[in-house]
Write a protein that holds these residues in place. Structure first.
Motif, short mmCIF file in Angstrom:
data_model
loop_
_atom_site.label_atom_id
_atom_site.label_comp_id
_atom_site.label_asym_id
_atom_site.label_seq_id
_atom_site.Cartn_x
_atom_site.Cartn_y
_atom_site.Cartn_z
N VAL A 268 -10.61 -22.65 2.50
CA VAL A 268 -11.59 -23.24 3.37
C VAL A 268 -12.11 -21.78 4.16
O VAL A 268 -11.30 -20.54 4.51
N GLU B 2 -17.34 -26.85 6.83
CA GLU B 2 -17.16 -27.70 6.08
C GLU B 2 -16.86 -27.67 4.49
O GLU B 2 -16.82 -29.44 3.77
N LYS B 3 -16.60 -26.62 4.11
CA LYS B 3 -16.09 -26.83 2.51
C LYS B 3 -15.74 -25.68 2.54
O LYS B 3 -14.90 -24.85 3.58
N CYS B 4 -15.08 -25.58 0.99
CA CYS B 4 -14.46 -24.63 0.68
C CYS B 4 -14.99 -23.55 -0.25
O CYS B 4 -15.58 -23.84 -1.05
N SER C 77 -11.22 -26.79 -6.15
CA SER C 77 -12.42 -27.20 -4.79
C SER C 77 -11.10 -28.58 -3.69
O SER C 77 -11.39 -28.91 -2.80
N SER C 78 -10.62 -29.67 -4.73
CA SER C 78 -10.36 -30.93 -4.55
C SER C 78 -9.05 -30.66 -3.45
O SER C 78 -8.82 -31.31 -2.47
N CYS D 233 -9.92 -28.92 0.20
CA CYS D 233 -10.06 -29.97 0.91
C CYS D 233 -9.68 -31.12 1.20
O CYS D 233 -9.75 -31.18 2.40
N VAL E 238 -9.60 -29.78 5.01
CA VAL E 238 -11.09 -30.16 5.27
C VAL E 238 -10.97 -31.53 4.93
O VAL E 238 -11.81 -32.80 4.82
N CYS F 233 -16.66 -33.16 0.46
CA CYS F 233 -16.44 -31.31 0.83
C CYS F 233 -16.33 -30.79 -0.73
O CYS F 233 -16.68 -30.01 -0.86
N ASP F 234 -16.19 -31.97 -1.65
CA ASP F 234 -15.94 -31.82 -2.70
C ASP F 234 -17.52 -31.06 -3.63
O ASP F 234 -17.45 -30.13 -4.05
N SER G 67 -18.68 -27.71 -1.54
CA SER G 67 -18.27 -26.81 -2.16
C SER G 67 -18.00 -26.72 -3.62
O SER G 67 -18.55 -24.88 -3.95
#
Length: 143
Positions: free
Chosen positions: A28, A33-35, A62-63, A66, A70, A78-79, A82
């Motif tokens: 993160v 608000e993302k990775c 990334s999922s 997230c 997040v 988010c995904d 990201s």
């Protein structure tokens, strides 16, 4: 032990390159608000966020990042963010409580109500949304 707060500097000051220590796993990005991926920041790779700190939790996707780090942001938002993509909705239906009608989780068309928040109950179609959430409104399907 001497550069625990800055792994990249440790590697480069020891004669290596920062690229050698990158795992390309996801962590993160603080304040966002993302990775991002554990790799050197590079304009041609927008998912790279720099080398992760030793205290950052790393994830294979990334999922995963997230959903675990997040969770207050919709997973699809988010995904996509990201991955450097524009978020899209699920095309499922939820209640717009301000207007008391069922709307689709999307942006653009007249049926869309915007991207759903993570806490919204989603339904496969408008009929399911109406019958489950607004059963008292006999005109729900017509709205």
């Amino acid at each position: 032990r001497y550069y625990s707060w800055d792994l990249g500097a440790c590697v480069t000051n020891s004669g290596g390159t920062a690229v050698e220590s990158a795992t390309r796993k996801w962590y993160v990005l603080d304040g966002e608000e993302k990775c991002v991926q554990d790799c050197e920041i590079n304009a041609s790779e927008p998912t790279c966020g720099g080398l992760a700190n030793p205290w950052d939790s790393l994830f294979a996707t990334s999922s995963d990042c997230c959903s675990q780090k997040v969770s207050w942001v919709s997973l699809n938002v988010c995904d996509a963010t990201s991955q450097g993509q524009t978020p899209t909705g699920s095309s499922k239906w939820y209640v717009d409580w301000d207007n008391l009608k069922c709307v689709m989780d999307c942006e653009g068309s007249s049926s869309c109500g915007g991207l759903a928040e993570p806490h919204y109950a989603l339904h496969v179609n408008k009929a399911a949304c109406c019958s489950t959430q607004l059963s008292w409104d006999t005109d729900c399907l017509g709205k």
